[in-house]
Design a protein around this motif. Structure first.
Motif, PDB file in Angstrom:
ATOM      1  N   VAL A 258       0.839  -1.203   0.000  1.00  0.00           N
ATOM      2  CA  VAL A 258       0.000   0.000   0.000  1.00  0.00           C
ATOM      3  C   VAL A 258       0.874   1.252   0.000  1.00  0.00           C
ATOM      4  N   LEU A 259       1.933   1.250   0.793  1.00  0.00           N
ATOM      5  CA  LEU A 259       2.842   2.406   0.800  1.00  0.00           C
ATOM      6  C   LEU A 259       3.476   2.609  -0.573  1.00  0.00           C
ATOM      7  N   GLY A 260       3.825   1.501  -1.215  1.00  0.00           N
ATOM      8  CA  GLY A 260       4.470   1.604  -2.522  1.00  0.00           C
ATOM      9  C   GLY A 260       3.551   2.162  -3.592  1.00  0.00           C
ATOM     10  N   ALA A 261       2.216   1.934  -3.442  1.00  0.00           N
ATOM     11  CA  ALA A 261       1.261   2.451  -4.429  1.00  0.00           C
ATOM     12  C   ALA A 261       1.108   3.959  -4.332  1.00  0.00           C
ATOM     13  N   LYS A 262       1.450   4.560  -3.175  1.00  0.00           N
ATOM     14  CA  LYS A 262       1.437   6.015  -2.976  1.00  0.00           C
ATOM     15  C   LYS A 262       0.049   6.631  -3.149  1.00  0.00           C
ATOM     16  N   TYR A 263      -0.992   5.847  -2.851  1.00  0.00           N
ATOM     17  CA  TYR A 263      -2.365   6.363  -2.926  1.00  0.00           C
ATOM     18  C   TYR A 263      -2.764   6.802  -1.525  1.00  0.00           C
ATOM     19  N   GLN A 264      -2.734   8.136  -1.290  1.00  0.00           N
ATOM     20  CA  GLN A 264      -2.828   8.679   0.064  1.00  0.00           C
ATOM     21  C   GLN A 264      -4.095   8.236   0.793  1.00  0.00           C
ATOM     22  N   SER A 265      -5.222   8.208   0.109  1.00  0.00           N
ATOM     23  CA  SER A 265      -6.469   7.844   0.767  1.00  0.00           C
ATOM     24  C   SER A 265      -6.397   6.438   1.348  1.00  0.00           C
ATOM     25  N   LEU A 266      -5.828   5.484   0.586  1.00  0.00           N
ATOM     26  CA  LEU A 266      -5.740   4.105   1.052  1.00  0.00           C
ATOM     27  C   LEU A 266      -4.704   3.960   2.161  1.00  0.00           C
ATOM     28  N   ILE A 267      -3.591   4.689   2.051  1.00  0.00           N
ATOM     29  CA  ILE A 267      -2.589   4.656   3.122  1.00  0.00           C
ATOM     30  C   ILE A 267      -3.198   5.124   4.433  1.00  0.00           C
ATOM     31  N   SER A 268      -3.960   6.219   4.386  1.00  0.00           N
ATOM     32  CA  SER A 268      -4.592   6.743   5.596  1.00  0.00           C
ATOM     33  C   SER A 268      -5.586   5.738   6.171  1.00  0.00           C
ATOM     34  N   GLN A 269      -6.332   5.033   5.283  1.00  0.00           N
ATOM     35  CA  GLN A 269      -7.273   4.008   5.765  1.00  0.00           C
ATOM     36  C   GLN A 269      -6.525   2.902   6.501  1.00  0.00           C
ATOM     37  N   PHE A 270      -5.434   2.398   5.912  1.00  0.00           N
ATOM     38  CA  PHE A 270      -4.667   1.325   6.544  1.00  0.00           C
ATOM     39  C   PHE A 270      -4.112   1.795   7.894  1.00  0.00           C
ATOM     40  N   ASP A 271      -3.564   3.027   7.950  1.00  0.00           N
ATOM     41  CA  ASP A 271      -3.018   3.547   9.213  1.00  0.00           C
ATOM     42  C   ASP A 271      -4.101   3.612  10.286  1.00  0.00           C
ATOM     43  N   ALA A 272      -5.277   4.142   9.934  1.00  0.00           N
ATOM     44  CA  ALA A 272      -6.359   4.281  10.917  1.00  0.00           C
ATOM     45  C   ALA A 272      -6.862   2.919  11.385  1.00  0.00           C
ATOM     46  N   LEU A 273      -6.981   1.965  10.452  1.00  0.00           N
ATOM     47  CA  LEU A 273      -7.436   0.623  10.828  1.00  0.00           C
ATOM     48  C   LEU A 273      -6.417  -0.078  11.714  1.00  0.00           C
ATOM     49  N   LEU A 274      -5.120   0.088  11.403  1.00  0.00           N
ATOM     50  CA  LEU A 274      -4.092  -0.493  12.266  1.00  0.00           C
ATOM     51  C   LEU A 274      -4.134   0.122  13.667  1.00  0.00           C
ATOM     52  N   ALA A 275      -4.323   1.434  13.732  1.00  0.00           N
ATOM     53  CA  ALA A 275      -4.425   2.085  15.035  1.00  0.00           C
ATOM     54  C   ALA A 275      -5.599   1.518  15.831  1.00  0.00           C
ATOM     55  N   MET A 276      -6.757   1.366  15.200  1.00  0.00           N
ATOM     56  CA  MET A 276      -7.933   0.829  15.885  1.00  0.00           C
ATOM     57  C   MET A 276      -7.699  -0.617  16.319  1.00  0.00           C
ATOM     58  N   ALA A 277      -7.089  -1.428  15.428  1.00  0.00           N
ATOM     59  CA  ALA A 277      -6.858  -2.836  15.751  1.00  0.00           C
ATOM     60  C   ALA A 277      -5.885  -2.976  16.923  1.00  0.00           C
ATOM     61  N   TYR A 278      -4.791  -2.199  16.912  1.00  0.00           N
ATOM     62  CA  TYR A 278      -3.845  -2.270  18.031  1.00  0.00           C
ATOM     63  C   TYR A 278      -4.488  -1.799  19.336  1.00  0.00           C
ATOM     64  N   TRP A 279      -5.356  -0.792  19.257  1.00  0.00           N
ATOM     65  CA  TRP A 279      -6.067  -0.317  20.457  1.00  0.00           C
ATOM     66  C   TRP A 279      -6.951  -1.441  21.015  1.00  0.00           C
ATOM     67  N   LYS A 280      -7.698  -2.116  20.126  1.00  0.00           N
ATOM     68  CA  LYS A 280      -8.562  -3.209  20.563  1.00  0.00           C
ATOM     69  C   LYS A 280      -7.741  -4.369  21.114  1.00  0.00           C
ATOM     70  N   ASP A 281      -6.499  -4.538  20.595  1.00  0.00           N
ATOM     71  CA  ASP A 281      -5.638  -5.643  21.035  1.00  0.00           C
ATOM     72  C   ASP A 281      -4.841  -5.292  22.287  1.00  0.00           C
ATOM     73  N   GLY A 282      -5.027  -4.065  22.801  1.00  0.00           N
ATOM     74  CA  GLY A 282      -4.331  -3.669  24.020  1.00  0.00           C
ATOM     75  C   GLY A 282      -2.916  -3.163  23.811  1.00  0.00           C
ATOM     76  N   GLN A 283      -2.483  -2.973  22.562  1.00  0.00           N
ATOM     77  CA  GLN A 283      -1.132  -2.471  22.276  1.00  0.00           C
ATOM     78  C   GLN A 283      -1.205  -0.956  22.072  1.00  0.00           C
ATOM     79  N   VAL A 284      -1.218  -0.241  23.205  1.00  0.00           N
ATOM     80  CA  VAL A 284      -1.530   1.188  23.190  1.00  0.00           C
ATOM     81  C   VAL A 284      -0.458   1.991  22.451  1.00  0.00           C
ATOM     82  N   ALA A 285       0.817   1.657  22.651  1.00  0.00           N
ATOM     83  CA  ALA A 285       1.886   2.440  22.018  1.00  0.00           C
ATOM     84  C   ALA A 285       1.786   2.365  20.495  1.00  0.00           C
TER      85      ALA A 285
END
Length: 601
Positions: A258-285
């Motif tokens: 996704v980073l290599g494709a350089k499509y900003q909208s999709l990169i932002s989606q992946f970042d936000a989803l990873l943040a939410m998933a790590y929060w739900k998994d208890g990995q706050v940092a």
């Protein structure tokens, strides 16, 4: 698995290096004698499946424009405009597309430029223009034979209707795209649009299997951009189902791509989803790190769901860490982003309805003019022939005009109804989040001017997810309606009652002291608890937790009242649920050192 900002930079650097090497190889491999028309067609075909090669071909063609025919130069200009739009340079893209539509001799190229401009107008929040131009394109579509142009027109129609919440219309055009293009890249994008529309409308069955089949189709034809779009929806589904670890694994496996494709909208989606998933998994940092990445990767001046999610997570993290000043700062940003995003979503839906009504009204106007012309012609014939039959026909046409006038009146009433629906929650018929915030702000301004107290109550149904998981969403919806009905029976006409999202509600009580609101909140708590077993919901016992904040401590700023009420609500949850809690500081402001709270278990 990516676990830090440093690894993310490494993957990004690797992807840039590979793209550069590929570009150099392509440049060396393409002979100078290759027909420019072939290069243009090749670039058009691979613009999403192999973006690195596409960019290199454009660079080569831009350096040899003198060798291109006038028609080929217009074709190249269109591809350059598409690349500018893909890279986020919307101003350059819009200028070029308008020039192509006004001056290009190719009907097909003008149609494709119009379809791309629909996308640009949507991105630029000019939704009425976007839907108006889309309506014109769809009128032209039956006359368009070019496969690429039809694909683009159908794809833009499906995408814009998905964004406006018109999922049935979106599915109609996405299925038409699939019917005309059952293989290759077109089938990949068509499958992506069908899955996205069905998933967002809640009509997708056997979700995990269908997502994986769509991903496989896109991977087989090199449609990595759309494959990763489906993976984003799939990760969102995994998070909703409580499988955060599975979502993290899916996102991290494809993050470098996704980073290599350089499509900003999709990169932002992946970042936000990873943040939410790590929060739900208890990995706050890691959740905090990817939330900041989502903000940094968002398109400038655009308020999106990803940006709103990132701000909210950072607020929750700082609140959990008891860093209240930072929490308040992130909460203010979250409220501003959420308000702008919800306004944008509502504006899209309203723009669709407005343009739809305008198109209908224009058709009625044309029909009316036609009928009026017929009446004039018949009146002239009547003067010449004095025919009774003509008089009867005139009477009939006048009746048709009356019918058209009545129909136009119904359309006006329909527009008013759409405006009302935009303010109400469709399930509970109380204010939706945005209208609740607006009305609450007005009441707080009145209380400030009149030096009257005002209190905010946040309500959250206890264990509501378990009810949905055990009994299904239909029973969950009835439980929400029952809880709202129980609360409405105890509210004044001046109280502002709204659904903030899911099972969370808010009540703004003007001219109400802290002692009064505590008594009334406990009354509401008891009413919700006693409304649980009326026979049709399997005897489900429900309860709610209440958080209270008062203007005497929090002031009349709504965002501060929300923060303090939210803190009290979380305390009520931690202490066992089915109780009322008031912000500790707020209680001290009213009663010295005594902390007022009401508890019923």
């Amino acid at each position: 698995m990516l676990g830090s900002g440093r690894l993310r930079v490494v993957f990004f650097a690797i992807s840039i290096l590979l793209a550069s090497l590929l570009a150099g190889t392509l440049s060396a491999a393409v002979p100078a004698t290759v027909d420019p028309e072939q290069l243009l067609r090749r670039a058009d075909t691979i613009k999403t499946s192999n973006h690195a090669e596409f960019a290199e071909l454009l660079k080569q063609l831009d350096g040899e424009t003198i060798k291109l025919s006038a028609e080929q130069q217009w074709y190249l200009r269109f591809l350059d405009a598409w690349e500018a739009a893909y890279s986020g340079d919307y101003k350059t893209a819009t200028t070029s597309l308008n020039a192509i539509m006004d001056q290009s001799p190719s009907t097909t190229l003008r149609f494709r430029a119009g379809a791309t401009l629909v996308n640009m107008l949507g991105i630029g929040h000019r939704y009425e223009e976007a839907f108006a131009r889309l309506s014109q394109l769809l009128d032209q579509l039956p006359e368009v034979d070019d496969k690429e142009a039809r694909f683009q027109g159908l794809g833009e129609a499906a995408q814009l209707y998905i964004e406006a919440g018109q999922y049935d219309l979106a599915l109609n055009y996405a299925n038409q795209l699939l019917a005309e293009n059952s293989t290759g890249e077109y089938a990949c994008k068509g499958r992506y649009l069908v899955l996205d529309a069905r998933y967002r409308s809640g009509k997708l069955q056997d979700i995990a299997r269908q997502f994986q089949e769509g991903i496989d189709v896109c991977v087989d034809v090199g449609g990595t951009l759309f494959a990763n779009g489906i993976r984003a929806d799939m990760a969102r589904f995994e998070i909703q189902q409580g499988r955060a670890a599975a979502a993290i694994n899916l996102l991290q496996r494809n993050y470098a791509e996704v980073l290599g494709a350089k499509y900003q909208s999709l990169i932002s989606q992946f970042d936000a989803l990873l943040a939410m998933a790590y929060w739900k998994d208890g990995q706050v940092a890691l959740a905090e790190q990817f939330a900041h990445d989502a903000i940094n990767s968002s398109i400038r001046d655009e308020y999106t769901e990803s940006l709103t999610t990132a701000y909210e997570l950072l607020y929750r993290i700082k609140l959990q860490q008891r860093a209240f000043a930072a929490a308040l700062s992130w909460h203010e940003k979250y409220m501003a982003a959420d308000k702008a995003y919800l306004n944008d979503v509502g504006t899209k839906a309203l723009a669709y309805q407005v343009v739809k009504q305008q198109v209908q009204a224009k058709k009625l106007e044309v029909e009316t003019l036609g009928k009026q012309n017929q009446i004039l012609q018949l009146q002239q014939a009547l003067d010449r022939k004095a025919s009774e039959t003509s008089r009867l026909y005139i009477a009939l046409l006048l009746s048709v005009l009356v019918f058209i006038a009545l129909w136009a009146y119904r359309i006006k009433l329909s527009q008013l109804r759409f405006m009302r629906l935009a303010r109400r929650d469709g399930l509970t018929d109380i204010f939706n989040r945005q209208h609740f915030l607006n009305e609450a702000e007005l009441q707080l301004q009145y209380c400030r001017r009149a030096s009257r107290d005002a209190c905010l109550v946040l309500i959250d149904l206890d264990h509501f997810k378990a009810i949905n998981d055990t009994h299904g969403h239909a029973v969950g919806d009835r439980v929400l309606q029952r809880a709202v009905g129980a609360c409405k029976a105890h509210l004044r006409s001046t109280d502002v009652f709204g659904r903030l999202g899911g099972e969370e509600f808010g009540i703004l009580l003007p001219e109400c002291s802290l002692e009064q609101v505590l008594a009334r909140a406990d009354q509401l708590r008891a009413a919700v608890a006693s409304a649980a077993s009326d026979g049709d919901d399997l005897g489900i016992q429900i309860s709610a937790s209440f958080g209270v904040a008062c203007s005497i401590r929090s002031g009349y700023e709504l965002h501060l009242l929300l923060v303090h009420a939210d803190e009290a609500l979380y305390r009520a949850k931690r202490e066992g649920r089915n109780r009322v809690r008031v912000s500790d500081d707020g209680a001290e402001a009213c009663h010295g050192a005594e902390v007022v709270s009401i508890e019923r278990v």
